[in-house]
Design a protein around this motif. Structure first.
Motif, PDB file in Angstrom:
ATOM      1  N   LEU A  16      42.177  98.464  87.076  1.00  0.00           N
ATOM      2  CA  LEU A  16      44.142  97.967  86.680  1.00  0.00           C
ATOM      3  C   LEU A  16      44.650  96.931  87.625  1.00  0.00           C
ATOM      4  O   LEU A  16      45.609  95.755  87.690  1.00  0.00           O
ATOM      5  N   SER A  17      45.239  98.186  88.103  1.00  0.00           N
ATOM      6  CA  SER A  17      46.483  98.028  89.578  1.00  0.00           C
ATOM      7  C   SER A  17      46.074  96.944  90.281  1.00  0.00           C
ATOM      8  O   SER A  17      46.779  95.617  90.437  1.00  0.00           O
ATOM      9  N   ILE A  20      45.410  93.050  88.265  1.00  0.00           N
ATOM     10  CA  ILE A  20      47.076  92.717  87.778  1.00  0.00           C
ATOM     11  C   ILE A  20      47.459  92.050  88.492  1.00  0.00           C
ATOM     12  O   ILE A  20      48.267  91.162  88.517  1.00  0.00           O
ATOM     13  N   MET A  43      53.899  93.382  84.756  1.00  0.00           N
ATOM     14  CA  MET A  43      52.639  94.149  84.542  1.00  0.00           C
ATOM     15  C   MET A  43      52.198  94.644  86.159  1.00  0.00           C
ATOM     16  O   MET A  43      51.584  95.507  85.632  1.00  0.00           O
ATOM     17  N   PHE A  47      51.279  98.598  86.067  1.00  0.00           N
ATOM     18  CA  PHE A  47      50.325  99.238  86.795  1.00  0.00           C
ATOM     19  C   PHE A  47      50.135  99.971  88.117  1.00  0.00           C
ATOM     20  O   PHE A  47      49.440 100.436  88.223  1.00  0.00           O
ATOM     21  N   TYR A  87      52.506  99.505  76.194  1.00  0.00           N
ATOM     22  CA  TYR A  87      51.297  99.897  77.113  1.00  0.00           C
ATOM     23  C   TYR A  87      51.732 101.311  76.702  1.00  0.00           C
ATOM     24  O   TYR A  87      50.577 102.260  76.978  1.00  0.00           O
ATOM     25  N   TRP A 137      44.056  92.301  71.513  1.00  0.00           N
ATOM     26  CA  TRP A 137      43.797  94.477  71.267  1.00  0.00           C
ATOM     27  C   TRP A 137      43.253  93.919  70.390  1.00  0.00           C
ATOM     28  O   TRP A 137      42.461  94.617  70.283  1.00  0.00           O
ATOM     29  N   SER A 199      46.795  88.837  79.551  1.00  0.00           N
ATOM     30  CA  SER A 199      47.118  90.490  80.486  1.00  0.00           C
ATOM     31  C   SER A 199      46.076  91.317  79.482  1.00  0.00           C
ATOM     32  O   SER A 199      45.819  91.765  80.761  1.00  0.00           O
ATOM     33  N   VAL A 203      43.304  93.043  80.575  1.00  0.00           N
ATOM     34  CA  VAL A 203      43.299  94.968  80.697  1.00  0.00           C
ATOM     35  C   VAL A 203      42.067  94.731  80.078  1.00  0.00           C
ATOM     36  O   VAL A 203      41.407  96.203  80.729  1.00  0.00           O
TER      37      VAL A 203
END
Ligand SMILES: [Mg+2]
Length: 213
Positions: A16-17, A20, A43, A47, A87, A137, A199, A203
């Motif tokens: 994820l890091s 992003i 973001m 992350f 988050y 989401w 974003s 994710v």
């Protein structure tokens, strides 16, 4: 796909890091149309902090709940923008959903998406159609729950959640913002994808790729 361990979850946060960070410019550009052009930076900071905090831990010594709680704390500390508490709450809820477990059974893994979505919705109070990250989401969570309850293989359920999040994010271009900073733009927000939803779709996509093996 076998049960997910803390090591698998740490790998997911590292992915994820990286993703992003790679999408940082794109997310800032989206935010520039309807906000202050910093969403990608926030973001990536969040992350990045999560990945660094988790790298310092021994995966064999911590539970999946510990991984999510560490993620929550470091994301919150690193991000001053509204996405920080959203988050952080999402990760706390994912951790709570698997409390006391050493690993997450493969067929239960999509419930991570459901728990995160519920946390974001409870914390942010946005509704679908408000042009926020919830528009990605919420459909992802609905798809995850439907597939999981139907007993479908986790890879298939994650793929459906990913598709739902991507479609949900794309649909925000046709919405007028009524929550968050961009709401002051009113009709002028039309035609632009919400950066938080964009974003969120990234994710969910990375989680789907990482967790479905
Ligand atoms: Mg912003």
């Amino acid at each position: 796909m076998s049960a997910l361990t803390s090591a698998d979850l740490i790998k997911m946060f590292r992915a994820l890091s990286e993703r992003i960070e790679a999408e940082k410019g794109f997310l800032c550009e989206l935010d520039g149309h309807i906000g202050d052009a910093d969403h990608g930076i926030a973001m990536a900071q969040g992350f990045g902090a999560v990945a660094r905090a988790l790298d310092a831990l021994d995966p064999a010594a911590i539970s999946p709940t510990d991984v999510f709680n560490t993620a929550a704390k470091s994301f919150l500390n690193a991000v001053g923008a509204s996405s920080g508490p959203l988050y952080a709450t999402a990760f706390m809820r994912a951790g709570a959903a698997f409390k006391g477990k050493d690993a997450i059974a493969a067929d239960e893994a999509p419930a991570i998406i459901e728990a995160m979505a519920r946390g974001i919705q409870d914390r942010g109070k946005a509704e679908p159609g408000d042009k926020t990250m919830i528009d990605a989401w919420q459909p992802a969570a609905v798809a995850a729950a439907a597939g999981r309850e139907a007993g479908k293989p986790a890879a298939e359920v994650f793929a459906a959640a990913r598709k739902a999040a991507e479609e949900g994010a794309a649909a925000t271009a046709g919405m007028v913002a009524s929550k968050g900073r961009s709401s002051r733009l009113g009709e002028r927000s039309l035609g632009h994808v919400d950066p938080g939803a964009a974003s969120a779709a990234i994710v969910v996509a990375v989680m789907a790729e990482s967790l479905a093996g």
